[in-house]
Design a protein around this motif. Sequence first.
Motif, PDB file in Angstrom:
ATOM      1  N   HIS A  83     -39.501  67.442  83.666  1.00  0.00           N
ATOM      2  CA  HIS A  83     -39.241  67.107  82.682  1.00  0.00           C
ATOM      3  C   HIS A  83     -38.083  67.523  81.662  1.00  0.00           C
ATOM      4  O   HIS A  83     -38.394  67.246  81.020  1.00  0.00           O
ATOM      5  CB  HIS A  83     -40.733  67.096  82.378  1.00  0.00           C
ATOM      6  N   ARG A  84     -37.869  68.752  81.950  1.00  0.00           N
ATOM      7  CA  ARG A  84     -36.604  68.963  81.008  1.00  0.00           C
ATOM      8  C   ARG A  84     -35.586  68.290  81.040  1.00  0.00           C
ATOM      9  O   ARG A  84     -34.446  68.168  80.495  1.00  0.00           O
ATOM     10  CB  ARG A  84     -36.470  70.398  81.048  1.00  0.00           C
ATOM     11  N   LEU A  85     -35.115  68.456  81.801  1.00  0.00           N
ATOM     12  CA  LEU A  85     -33.265  67.798  82.656  1.00  0.00           C
ATOM     13  C   LEU A  85     -33.246  65.949  81.665  1.00  0.00           C
ATOM     14  O   LEU A  85     -32.453  65.359  81.896  1.00  0.00           O
ATOM     15  CB  LEU A  85     -33.214  67.959  83.735  1.00  0.00           C
ATOM     16  N   MET A  86     -34.678  65.647  82.252  1.00  0.00           N
ATOM     17  CA  MET A  86     -35.198  63.896  81.661  1.00  0.00           C
ATOM     18  C   MET A  86     -34.666  63.764  80.366  1.00  0.00           C
ATOM     19  O   MET A  86     -34.240  62.459  80.224  1.00  0.00           O
ATOM     20  CB  MET A  86     -36.544  63.128  82.223  1.00  0.00           C
ATOM     21  N   LEU A  87     -35.100  64.764  79.303  1.00  0.00           N
ATOM     22  CA  LEU A  87     -34.363  64.482  77.706  1.00  0.00           C
ATOM     23  C   LEU A  87     -32.651  64.066  77.817  1.00  0.00           C
ATOM     24  O   LEU A  87     -32.895  63.311  76.997  1.00  0.00           O
ATOM     25  CB  LEU A  87     -34.815  65.404  77.337  1.00  0.00           C
ATOM     26  N   ASP A  88     -32.028  64.020  78.406  1.00  0.00           N
ATOM     27  CA  ASP A  88     -30.387  63.871  78.647  1.00  0.00           C
ATOM     28  C   ASP A  88     -30.516  62.417  79.845  1.00  0.00           C
ATOM     29  O   ASP A  88     -29.369  61.387  78.985  1.00  0.00           O
ATOM     30  CB  ASP A  88     -29.700  65.110  79.270  1.00  0.00           C
ATOM     31  N   CYS A  89     -31.418  62.274  79.946  1.00  0.00           N
ATOM     32  CA  CYS A  89     -31.708  60.579  80.618  1.00  0.00           C
ATOM     33  C   CYS A  89     -31.695  58.873  79.907  1.00  0.00           C
ATOM     34  O   CYS A  89     -32.564  59.413  78.663  1.00  0.00           O
ATOM     35  CB  CYS A  89     -31.799  60.491  81.989  1.00  0.00           C
ATOM     36  N   GLY A  90     -30.804  58.307  80.136  1.00  0.00           N
ATOM     37  CA  GLY A  90     -31.095  57.722  78.906  1.00  0.00           C
ATOM     38  C   GLY A  90     -31.715  55.585  80.410  1.00  0.00           C
ATOM     39  O   GLY A  90     -31.525  56.410  81.356  1.00  0.00           O
ATOM     40  N   LEU A  91     -31.753  54.891  79.630  1.00  0.00           N
ATOM     41  CA  LEU A  91     -31.985  53.461  80.660  1.00  0.00           C
ATOM     42  C   LEU A  91     -30.833  53.785  81.446  1.00  0.00           C
ATOM     43  O   LEU A  91     -29.387  53.947  81.106  1.00  0.00           O
ATOM     44  CB  LEU A  91     -32.330  52.475  79.840  1.00  0.00           C
ATOM     45  N   THR A  92     -30.574  52.806  82.413  1.00  0.00           N
ATOM     46  CA  THR A  92     -29.707  51.452  83.431  1.00  0.00           C
ATOM     47  C   THR A  92     -29.362  51.144  82.064  1.00  0.00           C
ATOM     48  O   THR A  92     -29.866  50.244  81.413  1.00  0.00           O
ATOM     49  CB  THR A  92     -30.739  51.617  84.073  1.00  0.00           C
TER      50      THR A  92
END
Length: 216
Positions: A83-92
Amino acid sequence: MKHDNVTKHIVWDWNGTLFHDIDAVVGATNELFRPYGLPPITPDGFRQVYTRPIWIAYERMLGRPLNEGEWQVLDEGFHEHYHRLMLDCGLTTDCRDSLREWERGGGSQSLLSMWAHERLVPKVTEFGLHGHFERIDGLRSAAGGHKAEHMVAHIQALGVDPAQVLVIGDSLDDAHAAQHAGARAVLYTGGMTLRTELESFGVPVVDSLAEALGHA
């Protein structure tokens, strides 16, 4: 995009399909197993061991069965890191275009995820995607398990004929769930499962969401 009568509705998966989170998954896994002395793994290395339910993958990584109570600790730890690292993820990359294209052709769509419902809905809303979906369902019970029964309930709640439903996801669990519900499936290679494993199920396997729509 015009489509025939076979597919009227698409059920999308979230993590690894519309949401490109493989880096967060692998990063969280590496954080989780650092205290165990395991070397960091790459996305491809993770795909080599990944399976559902995820605790089996953890046993593969550790080379032993999990101890009593260990799964709960690992599961909580993983989600804390994720939940911390996903903040840097975006949409496909082609997520938004694919959702719009299917709508333009007159098709309906919904979202079914094994991620926690109370986290899923705000995240989808944050990206401004909620308006595309007739229904959004995440996991409302304890983590783990298979998607099949959730898929049946999701399709029944939509009131659509399963024979006219296409499931687009990134794991064998998505294909099993579609089969169990009487729907078709297309599997996308952007998630956590090796292409060779996805191909073993016998449904179309694609490298983009746009390509997945071609099978609708």
